[in-house]
Design a protein around this motif. Structure first.
Motif, PDB file in Angstrom:
ATOM      1  N   ARG A 240      -8.247  -3.485  -3.746  1.00  0.00           N
ATOM      2  CA  ARG A 240      -7.423  -4.440  -4.662  1.00  0.00           C
ATOM      3  C   ARG A 240      -5.948  -3.996  -5.276  1.00  0.00           C
ATOM      4  NH1 ARG A 240     -11.082  -6.277  -9.527  1.00  0.00           N
ATOM      5  NH2 ARG A 240     -12.474  -6.600  -7.953  1.00  0.00           N
ATOM      6  N   VAL A 241      -6.174  -2.757  -5.791  1.00  0.00           N
ATOM      7  CA  VAL A 241      -4.993  -2.036  -6.192  1.00  0.00           C
ATOM      8  C   VAL A 241      -3.750  -2.069  -5.127  1.00  0.00           C
ATOM      9  CG1 VAL A 241      -3.761  -0.110  -7.343  1.00  0.00           C
ATOM     10  CG2 VAL A 241      -6.234  -0.861  -8.166  1.00  0.00           C
ATOM     11  N   LEU A 242      -4.165  -1.658  -4.104  1.00  0.00           N
ATOM     12  CA  LEU A 242      -3.404  -1.496  -2.953  1.00  0.00           C
ATOM     13  C   LEU A 242      -2.591  -3.048  -2.628  1.00  0.00           C
ATOM     14  CD1 LEU A 242      -5.028   1.103  -0.637  1.00  0.00           C
ATOM     15  CD2 LEU A 242      -3.172   1.469  -2.051  1.00  0.00           C
ATOM     16  N   VAL A 243      -3.441  -4.004  -2.317  1.00  0.00           N
ATOM     17  CA  VAL A 243      -3.026  -5.327  -1.904  1.00  0.00           C
ATOM     18  C   VAL A 243      -2.298  -5.809  -3.078  1.00  0.00           C
ATOM     19  CG1 VAL A 243      -3.703  -7.714  -1.482  1.00  0.00           C
ATOM     20  CG2 VAL A 243      -4.907  -5.531  -0.466  1.00  0.00           C
ATOM     21  N   LEU A 244      -2.478  -5.846  -4.445  1.00  0.00           N
ATOM     22  CA  LEU A 244      -1.893  -6.211  -5.615  1.00  0.00           C
ATOM     23  C   LEU A 244      -0.380  -5.542  -5.606  1.00  0.00           C
ATOM     24  CD1 LEU A 244      -1.651  -8.194  -7.537  1.00  0.00           C
ATOM     25  CD2 LEU A 244      -2.776  -6.497  -9.295  1.00  0.00           C
ATOM     26  N   CYS A 245      -0.452  -4.503  -5.364  1.00  0.00           N
ATOM     27  CA  CYS A 245       0.805  -3.481  -5.365  1.00  0.00           C
ATOM     28  C   CYS A 245       2.019  -3.895  -4.426  1.00  0.00           C
ATOM     29  CB  CYS A 245       0.804  -2.101  -5.444  1.00  0.00           C
ATOM     30  SG  CYS A 245      -0.084  -1.359  -6.842  1.00  0.00           S
TER      31      CYS A 245
ATOM     32  N   VAL B 226       5.745   0.311  -9.903  1.00  0.00           N
ATOM     33  CA  VAL B 226       4.571   0.050  -9.010  1.00  0.00           C
ATOM     34  C   VAL B 226       4.365   1.253  -7.882  1.00  0.00           C
ATOM     35  CG1 VAL B 226       3.381  -1.409  -7.470  1.00  0.00           C
ATOM     36  CG2 VAL B 226       4.589  -2.423  -9.439  1.00  0.00           C
ATOM     37  N   ALA B 227       5.449   1.592  -7.449  1.00  0.00           N
ATOM     38  CA  ALA B 227       5.082   2.667  -6.348  1.00  0.00           C
ATOM     39  C   ALA B 227       4.290   3.894  -6.547  1.00  0.00           C
ATOM     40  CB  ALA B 227       6.698   3.174  -6.013  1.00  0.00           C
ATOM     41  N   PRO B 228       4.263   4.625  -7.534  1.00  0.00           N
ATOM     42  CA  PRO B 228       3.575   5.741  -7.505  1.00  0.00           C
ATOM     43  C   PRO B 228       1.892   5.275  -7.610  1.00  0.00           C
ATOM     44  CG  PRO B 228       4.593   5.214  -9.772  1.00  0.00           C
ATOM     45  CD  PRO B 228       5.441   4.528  -8.582  1.00  0.00           C
ATOM     46  N   VAL B 229       1.687   4.171  -8.324  1.00  0.00           N
ATOM     47  CA  VAL B 229       0.312   3.556  -8.481  1.00  0.00           C
ATOM     48  C   VAL B 229      -0.082   3.368  -7.111  1.00  0.00           C
ATOM     49  CG1 VAL B 229      -1.011   1.804  -9.312  1.00  0.00           C
ATOM     50  CG2 VAL B 229       0.677   2.763 -10.665  1.00  0.00           C
ATOM     51  N   PHE B 230       0.539   2.566  -6.246  1.00  0.00           N
ATOM     52  CA  PHE B 230       0.180   2.405  -4.814  1.00  0.00           C
ATOM     53  C   PHE B 230      -0.031   3.807  -4.091  1.00  0.00           C
ATOM     54  CE2 PHE B 230       1.637   1.889  -0.362  1.00  0.00           C
ATOM     55  CZ  PHE B 230       0.780   0.496   0.044  1.00  0.00           C
ATOM     56  N   SER B 231       1.048   4.558  -4.279  1.00  0.00           N
ATOM     57  CA  SER B 231       1.197   5.805  -3.480  1.00  0.00           C
ATOM     58  C   SER B 231      -0.067   6.630  -3.933  1.00  0.00           C
ATOM     59  CB  SER B 231       2.266   6.639  -3.632  1.00  0.00           C
ATOM     60  OG  SER B 231       2.115   7.847  -2.891  1.00  0.00           O
ATOM     61  N   GLY B 232      -0.438   6.913  -5.211  1.00  0.00           N
ATOM     62  CA  GLY B 232      -1.760   7.715  -5.559  1.00  0.00           C
ATOM     63  C   GLY B 232      -3.054   7.002  -5.234  1.00  0.00           C
ATOM     64  N   THR B 233      -3.141   5.841  -5.154  1.00  0.00           N
ATOM     65  CA  THR B 233      -4.206   4.830  -4.737  1.00  0.00           C
ATOM     66  C   THR B 233      -4.438   5.254  -3.400  1.00  0.00           C
ATOM     67  OG1 THR B 233      -3.909   3.454  -6.623  1.00  0.00           O
ATOM     68  CG2 THR B 233      -5.594   2.789  -4.845  1.00  0.00           C
ATOM     69  N   ARG B 234      -3.637   5.085  -2.530  1.00  0.00           N
ATOM     70  CA  ARG B 234      -3.753   5.248  -1.418  1.00  0.00           C
ATOM     71  C   ARG B 234      -4.012   6.667  -0.715  1.00  0.00           C
ATOM     72  NH1 ARG B 234       1.929   4.377   1.477  1.00  0.00           N
ATOM     73  NH2 ARG B 234       2.089   6.624   0.731  1.00  0.00           N
TER      74      ARG B 234
ATOM     75  N   GLY C  87      -3.994   5.773 -14.716  1.00  0.00           N
ATOM     76  CA  GLY C  87      -5.504   5.646 -14.660  1.00  0.00           C
ATOM     77  C   GLY C  87      -6.017   4.286 -13.948  1.00  0.00           C
ATOM     78  N   VAL C  88      -4.987   3.232 -13.335  1.00  0.00           N
ATOM     79  CA  VAL C  88      -5.262   2.161 -12.728  1.00  0.00           C
ATOM     80  C   VAL C  88      -6.019   2.239 -11.199  1.00  0.00           C
ATOM     81  CG1 VAL C  88      -4.312   0.133 -11.631  1.00  0.00           C
ATOM     82  CG2 VAL C  88      -3.495   0.701 -13.835  1.00  0.00           C
ATOM     83  N   ALA C  89      -5.561   3.734 -10.761  1.00  0.00           N
ATOM     84  CA  ALA C  89      -5.834   4.040  -9.567  1.00  0.00           C
ATOM     85  C   ALA C  89      -7.325   4.238  -9.490  1.00  0.00           C
ATOM     86  CB  ALA C  89      -5.013   5.238  -8.965  1.00  0.00           C
ATOM     87  N   ASP C  90      -7.853   4.684 -10.432  1.00  0.00           N
ATOM     88  CA  ASP C  90      -9.444   5.027 -10.399  1.00  0.00           C
ATOM     89  C   ASP C  90     -10.109   3.877 -11.144  1.00  0.00           C
ATOM     90  OD1 ASP C  90      -9.266   7.432  -9.119  1.00  0.00           O
ATOM     91  OD2 ASP C  90      -8.403   8.233 -10.972  1.00  0.00           O
ATOM     92  N   ARG C  91      -9.738   3.068 -12.015  1.00  0.00           N
ATOM     93  CA  ARG C  91     -10.377   2.073 -12.757  1.00  0.00           C
ATOM     94  C   ARG C  91     -10.614   0.974 -12.108  1.00  0.00           C
ATOM     95  NH1 ARG C  91     -11.201   2.775 -17.974  1.00  0.00           N
ATOM     96  NH2 ARG C  91     -10.894   0.476 -18.526  1.00  0.00           N
ATOM     97  N   PHE C  92     -10.127   0.591 -11.018  1.00  0.00           N
ATOM     98  CA  PHE C  92     -10.409  -0.592 -10.358  1.00  0.00           C
ATOM     99  C   PHE C  92     -10.524  -0.444  -8.696  1.00  0.00           C
ATOM    100  CE2 PHE C  92      -7.455  -1.635 -13.953  1.00  0.00           C
ATOM    101  CZ  PHE C  92      -8.249  -2.717 -14.426  1.00  0.00           C
ATOM    102  N   PRO C  93     -11.042  -1.352  -7.844  1.00  0.00           N
ATOM    103  CA  PRO C  93     -11.280  -1.007  -6.542  1.00  0.00           C
ATOM    104  C   PRO C  93      -9.998  -0.689  -5.956  1.00  0.00           C
ATOM    105  CG  PRO C  93     -12.492  -2.800  -7.282  1.00  0.00           C
ATOM    106  CD  PRO C  93     -11.481  -2.591  -8.630  1.00  0.00           C
ATOM    107  N   ALA C  94      -9.832   0.235  -5.200  1.00  0.00           N
ATOM    108  CA  ALA C  94      -8.716   0.621  -4.350  1.00  0.00           C
ATOM    109  C   ALA C  94      -8.132  -0.327  -3.529  1.00  0.00           C
ATOM    110  CB  ALA C  94      -9.033   2.012  -3.706  1.00  0.00           C
TER     111      ALA C  94
END
Length: 419
Positions: free
Chosen positions: A90-95, A126-134, A81-88
């Protein structure tokens, strides 16, 4: 999926990869992906050598390498759910920054096997969160039509190509640089990726409102509750689980053939080469409608060449079989379009996160099962069996989709009937 049926004379021509690169934001994502992929592959080689130097155990060296698979389940389910609940952005850079920090800690001289294993698992979570968000961000940058499909294809091509380049580069570096120092290259690639994504992409609001939707832990549950999405995810996962059998067993098979390290390298490269060729052909030569038409047939046929292993083929024939099987992966372009069309925008990030986590997980499971089966029946029987069982499972799933099981609405029925 477009619901408009065009006359033959008005069918859209393939957009071509050049139009994708015309998008400035995509260029930043593409370069960042290339850098991070090279860094990850180099780190995997360096880490396995480092652990072997520390422990003298081939088992421990393999364990830290395999540790990159299982944590994907954790990241893909608890953090989807992180991929959709926060600005993309920001999630990518943080990952990227988290991964850079974890790898930087591996470089510390006092870090032993236990610390290295924990840090390796953290990167994998962390990797799947980054990949899904991207992947979800690609739809924001390129739209949810053909350009999105081609963008996804290009990132997969990079992933396969860096396997060929990265392992060679990592091995070369380790001849002149100590394993811990080699890991510094990965730290640099993660930081460079973070900078490119921060400076090269636009800020966008979160897809799901801060108070809307399920929490992060419920992301995967929401995704899998939709039968339409489950079927499409299975179409991605099913071939991947069985296709890894030759890769998992490449070393013993090369030994059986007496092909040596050269033969082993060729066996490891054949499947990625075929995959890249199939993706490039489908992306550059076929239009959207044609990619959708061939998707289900290719899902059913991509593992068929593995049946040739029952004849105990030599090195050259084995390479041809693997290249043919890899080329069948062109089905992914059609599935990409169906998936992005079936998922609401506010769920897109978590769906892509679950997809990424599932792909890595089923590949890890497939490798483990192939190893167990090979102990009992041998390498060639295992690969041939993986092909037979894979064709059967893919066929059943494809038939379910073709019949429209779990799909609703005239749009879905129209698109499936076009196949």
């Amino acid at each position: 999926m477009s619901s408009v049926q065009q006359a033959p004379s008005a069918r859209p021509r393939p957009a071509g990869y050049g139009r994708v690169f015309a998008e400035r934001e995509f260029r930043a994502v593409f370069v960042a992906h290339t850098l991070s992929m090279l860094g990850v592959i180099v780190s995997e080689i360096a880490l396995s050598v480092l652990v072997y130097d520390l422990t003298g155990s081939a088992l421990m060296s393999a364990l830290v390498f395999a540790a990159g698979f299982l944590p994907y389940v954790v990241g893909g389910t608890l953090l989807a759910g992180v991929a959709d609940r926060f600005p993309a952005r920001r999630v990518l850079v943080l990952c990227d920054l988290v991964c850079a920090g974890c790898v930087a800690l591996m470089v510390v001289p006092g870090a032993g096997f236990g610390v290295l294993l924990v840090l390796r698992c953290c990167v994998a979570v962390v990797a799947p969160v980054f990949s899904g968000t991207r992947m979800a961000t690609l739809a924001d940058i390129l739209g949810d039509g053909e350009l999105f499909v081609l963008g996804r294809s290009l990132l997969r091509i990079v992933a396969q190509s860096t396997l060929l380049v990265g392992y060679g580069l990592g091995g070369l570096l380790l001849t002149v640089v100590a394993p811990r120092h080699t890991l510094l290259i990965t730290v640099g690639t993660f930081l460079a990726s973070a900078a490119l994504l921060r400076l090269g992409t636009r800020p966008r609001p979160a897809r799901a409102g801060a108070g809307g939707g399920a929490g992060a832990s419920g992301g995967a549950r929401n995704v899998l509750a939709d039968r339409r999405v489950r079927l499409l995810l299975l179409l991605f996962w099913m071939p991947a689980m069985f296709s890894v059998a030759p890769e998992a067993l490449a070393a013993p098979y090369a030994d059986e053939l007496g092909a040596g390290s050269t033969g082993l390298g060729l066996l490891m490269c054949a499947l990625p080469v075929g995959t890249v060729a199939g993706e490039v052909w489908a992306g550059a030569r076929l239009g959207p409608a044609a990619r959708e038409r061939i998707a289900l047939p290719l899902v059913c046929l991509t593992l068929l060449p593995y049946l040739g292993y029952v004849l105990h083929p030599g090195l050259l024939t084995s390479l041809l079989l693997l290249v043919l099987s890899g080329a069948g992966s062109a089905y992914t372009l059609g599935l990409d379009q169906w998936l992005v069309g079936a998922v609401p925008e506010e769920l897109r990030g978590r769906v892509m996160t679950v997809l990424s986590a599932g792909l890595m997980t089923v590949q890890g499971v497939g490798m483990a099962l192939a190893g167990v089966a090979a102990e009992a029946v041998g390498v060639t029987a295992t690969v041939a069996g993986a092909g037979a069982l894979g064709v059967l499972c893919c066929g059943v799933t494809a038939v379910a989709v073709r019949r429209g099981a779990g799909w609703s609405g005239p749009k879905a029925e129209t698109e499936l009937n076009r196949i």
